[in-house]
Design a protein around this motif. Structure first.
Motif, PDB file in Angstrom:
ATOM      1  N   LEU A 273       0.840  -1.189   0.000  1.00 52.44           N
ATOM      2  CA  LEU A 273       0.000   0.000   0.000  1.00 52.44           C
ATOM      3  C   LEU A 273       0.880   1.246   0.000  1.00 52.44           C
ATOM      4  O   LEU A 273       1.895   1.296   0.698  1.00 52.44           O
ATOM      5  N   ALA A 274       0.459   2.239  -0.763  1.00 55.26           N
ATOM      6  CA  ALA A 274       1.199   3.503  -0.767  1.00 55.26           C
ATOM      7  C   ALA A 274       0.918   4.312   0.488  1.00 55.26           C
ATOM      8  O   ALA A 274       1.737   5.129   0.907  1.00 55.26           O
ATOM      9  N   CYS A 275      -0.235   4.062   1.097  1.00 52.35           N
ATOM     10  CA  CYS A 275      -0.669   4.839   2.252  1.00 52.35           C
ATOM     11  C   CYS A 275      -1.503   3.932   3.153  1.00 52.35           C
ATOM     12  O   CYS A 275      -2.215   3.053   2.662  1.00 52.35           O
ATOM     13  N   ASP A 276      -1.418   4.141   4.454  1.00 56.85           N
ATOM     14  CA  ASP A 276      -2.183   3.303   5.383  1.00 56.85           C
ATOM     15  C   ASP A 276      -3.482   3.968   5.823  1.00 56.85           C
ATOM     16  O   ASP A 276      -4.095   3.567   6.815  1.00 56.85           O
ATOM     17  N   ALA A 277      -3.927   4.971   5.078  1.00 56.21           N
ATOM     18  CA  ALA A 277      -5.109   5.734   5.468  1.00 56.21           C
ATOM     19  C   ALA A 277      -6.377   4.892   5.407  1.00 56.21           C
ATOM     20  O   ALA A 277      -6.527   4.008   4.565  1.00 56.21           O
ATOM     21  N   GLN A 278      -7.291   5.190   6.319  1.00 56.97           N
ATOM     22  CA  GLN A 278      -8.650   4.671   6.265  1.00 56.97           C
ATOM     23  C   GLN A 278      -9.575   5.827   5.885  1.00 56.97           C
ATOM     24  O   GLN A 278      -9.292   6.979   6.189  1.00 56.97           O
ATOM     25  N   ARG A 279     -10.659   5.478   5.233  1.00 57.33           N
ATOM     26  CA  ARG A 279     -11.652   6.516   4.949  1.00 57.33           C
ATOM     27  C   ARG A 279     -12.401   6.810   6.248  1.00 57.33           C
ATOM     28  O   ARG A 279     -12.745   5.905   6.994  1.00 57.33           O
ATOM     29  N   ARG A 280     -12.674   8.083   6.494  1.00 56.84           N
ATOM     30  CA  ARG A 280     -13.323   8.482   7.744  1.00 56.84           C
ATOM     31  C   ARG A 280     -14.746   7.934   7.846  1.00 56.84           C
ATOM     32  O   ARG A 280     -15.445   7.854   6.852  1.00 56.84           O
ATOM     33  N   PRO A 281     -15.161   7.558   9.080  1.00 58.33           N
ATOM     34  CA  PRO A 281     -14.370   7.543  10.316  1.00 58.33           C
ATOM     35  C   PRO A 281     -13.454   6.325  10.363  1.00 58.33           C
ATOM     36  O   PRO A 281     -13.829   5.243   9.921  1.00 58.33           O
ATOM     37  N   GLY A 282     -12.264   6.528  10.879  1.00 62.41           N
ATOM     38  CA  GLY A 282     -11.309   5.428  10.959  1.00 62.41           C
ATOM     39  C   GLY A 282     -10.320   5.662  12.076  1.00 62.41           C
ATOM     40  O   GLY A 282     -10.214   6.765  12.626  1.00 62.41           O
ATOM     41  N   SER A 283      -9.583   4.628  12.418  1.00 56.67           N
ATOM     42  CA  SER A 283      -8.609   4.715  13.495  1.00 56.67           C
ATOM     43  C   SER A 283      -7.213   4.940  12.923  1.00 56.67           C
ATOM     44  O   SER A 283      -6.946   4.666  11.746  1.00 56.67           O
ATOM     45  N   THR A 284      -6.329   5.443  13.747  1.00 57.44           N
ATOM     46  CA  THR A 284      -4.929   5.633  13.378  1.00 57.44           C
ATOM     47  C   THR A 284      -4.044   5.100  14.497  1.00 57.44           C
ATOM     48  O   THR A 284      -4.473   4.992  15.648  1.00 57.44           O
ATOM     49  N   LEU A 285      -2.814   4.777  14.139  1.00 59.36           N
ATOM     50  CA  LEU A 285      -1.859   4.302  15.131  1.00 59.36           C
ATOM     51  C   LEU A 285      -1.054   5.468  15.694  1.00 59.36           C
ATOM     52  O   LEU A 285      -0.632   6.359  14.958  1.00 59.36           O
ATOM     53  N   SER A 286      -0.829   5.423  16.979  1.00 61.03           N
ATOM     54  CA  SER A 286       0.043   6.427  17.600  1.00 61.03           C
ATOM     55  C   SER A 286       1.493   6.142  17.206  1.00 61.03           C
ATOM     56  O   SER A 286       1.819   5.070  16.688  1.00 61.03           O
ATOM     57  N   ALA A 287       2.351   7.093  17.460  1.00 61.22           N
ATOM     58  CA  ALA A 287       3.771   6.903  17.164  1.00 61.22           C
ATOM     59  C   ALA A 287       4.330   5.720  17.954  1.00 61.22           C
ATOM     60  O   ALA A 287       5.162   4.953  17.451  1.00 61.22           O
ATOM     61  N   THR A 288       3.866   5.566  19.182  1.00 64.15           N
ATOM     62  CA  THR A 288       4.332   4.452  20.005  1.00 64.15           C
ATOM     63  C   THR A 288       3.885   3.118  19.409  1.00 64.15           C
ATOM     64  O   THR A 288       4.662   2.157  19.355  1.00 64.15           O
ATOM     65  N   ALA A 289       2.636   3.052  18.971  1.00 65.14           N
ATOM     66  CA  ALA A 289       2.129   1.815  18.376  1.00 65.14           C
ATOM     67  C   ALA A 289       2.895   1.472  17.107  1.00 65.14           C
ATOM     68  O   ALA A 289       3.218   0.311  16.856  1.00 65.14           O
ATOM     69  N   ARG A 290       3.184   2.472  16.291  1.00 63.80           N
ATOM     70  CA  ARG A 290       3.953   2.207  15.067  1.00 63.80           C
ATOM     71  C   ARG A 290       5.336   1.662  15.396  1.00 63.80           C
ATOM     72  O   ARG A 290       5.831   0.748  14.739  1.00 63.80           O
ATOM     73  N   ALA A 291       5.951   2.208  16.418  1.00 68.00           N
ATOM     74  CA  ALA A 291       7.273   1.720  16.827  1.00 68.00           C
ATOM     75  C   ALA A 291       7.182   0.278  17.309  1.00 68.00           C
ATOM     76  O   ALA A 291       8.090  -0.533  17.051  1.00 68.00           O
ATOM     77  N   GLU A 292       6.108  -0.071  18.006  1.00 64.67           N
ATOM     78  CA  GLU A 292       5.932  -1.451  18.461  1.00 64.67           C
ATOM     79  C   GLU A 292       5.755  -2.404  17.283  1.00 64.67           C
ATOM     80  O   GLU A 292       6.332  -3.502  17.277  1.00 64.67           O
ATOM     81  N   VAL A 293       4.980  -1.989  16.290  1.00 69.27           N
ATOM     82  CA  VAL A 293       4.809  -2.835  15.101  1.00 69.27           C
ATOM     83  C   VAL A 293       6.137  -2.974  14.356  1.00 69.27           C
ATOM     84  O   VAL A 293       6.487  -4.068  13.894  1.00 69.27           O
ATOM     85  N   ASP A 294       6.891  -1.891  14.251  1.00 66.61           N
ATOM     86  CA  ASP A 294       8.201  -1.965  13.600  1.00 66.61           C
ATOM     87  C   ASP A 294       9.108  -2.968  14.309  1.00 66.61           C
ATOM     88  O   ASP A 294       9.840  -3.741  13.663  1.00 66.61           O
ATOM     89  N   TYR A 295       9.058  -2.951  15.631  1.00 68.91           N
ATOM     90  CA  TYR A 295       9.857  -3.899  16.424  1.00 68.91           C
ATOM     91  C   TYR A 295       9.440  -5.330  16.127  1.00 68.91           C
ATOM     92  O   TYR A 295      10.293  -6.215  15.930  1.00 68.91           O
ATOM     93  N   LEU A 296       8.131  -5.581  16.071  1.00 66.31           N
ATOM     94  CA  LEU A 296       7.636  -6.928  15.774  1.00 66.31           C
ATOM     95  C   LEU A 296       8.044  -7.357  14.363  1.00 66.31           C
ATOM     96  O   LEU A 296       8.368  -8.528  14.141  1.00 66.31           O
ATOM     97  N   LEU A 297       8.026  -6.440  13.424  1.00 70.24           N
ATOM     98  CA  LEU A 297       8.428  -6.774  12.047  1.00 70.24           C
ATOM     99  C   LEU A 297       9.911  -7.140  11.980  1.00 70.24           C
ATOM    100  O   LEU A 297      10.298  -8.067  11.262  1.00 70.24           O
ATOM    101  N   ARG A 298      10.746  -6.410  12.720  1.00 68.34           N
ATOM    102  CA  ARG A 298      12.174  -6.750  12.740  1.00 68.34           C
ATOM    103  C   ARG A 298      12.398  -8.140  13.330  1.00 68.34           C
ATOM    104  O   ARG A 298      13.197  -8.932  12.804  1.00 68.34           O
ATOM    105  N   ARG A 299      11.734  -8.436  14.405  1.00 63.70           N
ATOM    106  CA  ARG A 299      11.876  -9.760  15.015  1.00 63.70           C
ATOM    107  C   ARG A 299      11.348 -10.854  14.092  1.00 63.70           C
ATOM    108  O   ARG A 299      11.928 -11.947  14.008  1.00 63.70           O
TER     109      ARG A 299
END
Length: 314
Positions: A273-299
């Motif tokens: 995907l070029a963008c992770d956007a959802q059409r409104r109304p939608g949820s977004t990830l906080s910076a902390t959540a994105r960092a946690e997902v990045d950590y899981l992807l590295r592992r």
């Protein structure tokens, strides 16, 4: 090619890609198709709950459906047609089938409570779209709040020959799969394809209980297809080893309310995907959540490399 009860394998649930301004991203749809086909998907399902179907205009729904049908060629495309009213359901179902869809998926209305209401609803749905259109019965009580017992599912299947597949997303639901397969074995229910959802969170044991495959949108479809294949080959330990490597990310993605945001973010990180956007109304990830997902992807990358070498050697 119409869907039938012999369907098996992996039918990813496709998210709907959007640009940041809410427009549909056709280029990302094409990349999704390429990734699913490269992963060995046996088919695909569009306009599901996590496909943000209620946020689409009717012409957008049909355009997305058509693009997937063209991209998947001879492989079956299932289209979610659930709607508050039967007129909209009928219109999309007929239009999708005319363009080459293999079948449609129907979820119960959240207001249904009694067994008779549930069975009656699907009877009316079939009358609305036509008994010649194969349909997938979606059983997702965690989101839809509708509880369908194995006996109710059997009644729907037996009363409606066009019901050829169950999308099983009950939780816990392993015993439900066993009960349905027992009905088939004793001859009280005809053959039915069972594909499982819930992000793939229980796929390892669902296959052992009698599921035919998966219909879910986990952002690593190659894992889903590999686990299904390994289980069918009788390589139980290999299937569980592969599944276990993905389990931390699967678990994270299954958090209520942010699952789609995690899934789209991972697909964006993977270049699909070029963008992770959802059409409104939608949820977004906080910076902390994105960092946690990045950590899981590295592992996951580290574990996958070791696991791939081990499986190749075995």
């Amino acid at each position: 090619m119409k869907l039938d009860a012999s369907a098996s394998g992996v039918f990813p649930i496709a998210p709907t890609p959007f640009h940041a301004d809410g427009r549909i991203d056709e280029a990302s749809i094409d990349r999704l198709i390429e990734r699913y086909l490269a992963a060995g998907a046996d088919g695909v399902t569009v306009l599901g709950i996590l496909g943000e179907a209620p946020k689409l205009e009717p012409e957008e729904s049909l355009a997305i459906t058509t693009r997937f049908i063209e991209g998947f060629g001879a492989r079956p495309v299932i289209v979610g047609v659930s709607a508050p009213g039967f007129a909209a359901m009928r219109s999309l179902a007929h239009a999708a089938m005319e363009r080459g869809a293999a079948g449609v998926m129907i979820a119960p209305l959240p207001s249904l409570r009694t067994d008779e209401q549930i069975v009656g609803y699907f009877r009316q749905a079939v009358e609305a779209i036509g008994a010649d259109i194969p349909f997938v019965l979606q059983d997702y009580p965690l989101t839809l709040t509708v509880q369908m017992t194995p006996s109710v599912i059997r009644r729907i299947v037996e009363e409606n020959p066009s019901c050829v597949m169950l999308k099983h997303e009950d939780w816990p639901g392993l015993e439900k799969i066993s009960a349905l397969r027992a009905f088939q074995k004793e001859g009280s229910m005809r053959e039915l394809s069972i594909l499982t959802g819930n992000g793939g969170l229980f796929l390892d044991f669902e296959m052992e209980r009698g599921a035919d495959g998966a219909m879910t949108g986990y952002a690593f479809p190659e894992m889903l297809t590999a686990v299904v294949r390994l289980q069918k080959e009788g390589r139980r330990d290999d299937a569980h080893d592969l599944f276990d490597a993905h389990l931390p990310l699967l678990r994270y993605e299954q958090q209520p309310g942010v699952g789609l945001a995690v899934r789209k973010y991972v697909l964006m990180r993977r270049g699909t995907l070029a963008c992770d956007a959802q059409r409104r109304p939608g949820s977004t990830l906080s910076a902390t959540a994105r960092a946690e997902v990045d950590y899981l992807l590295r592992r996951l990358d580290q574990r996958s490399e070791r696991l791939a070498s081990w499986l190749a050697a075995s």
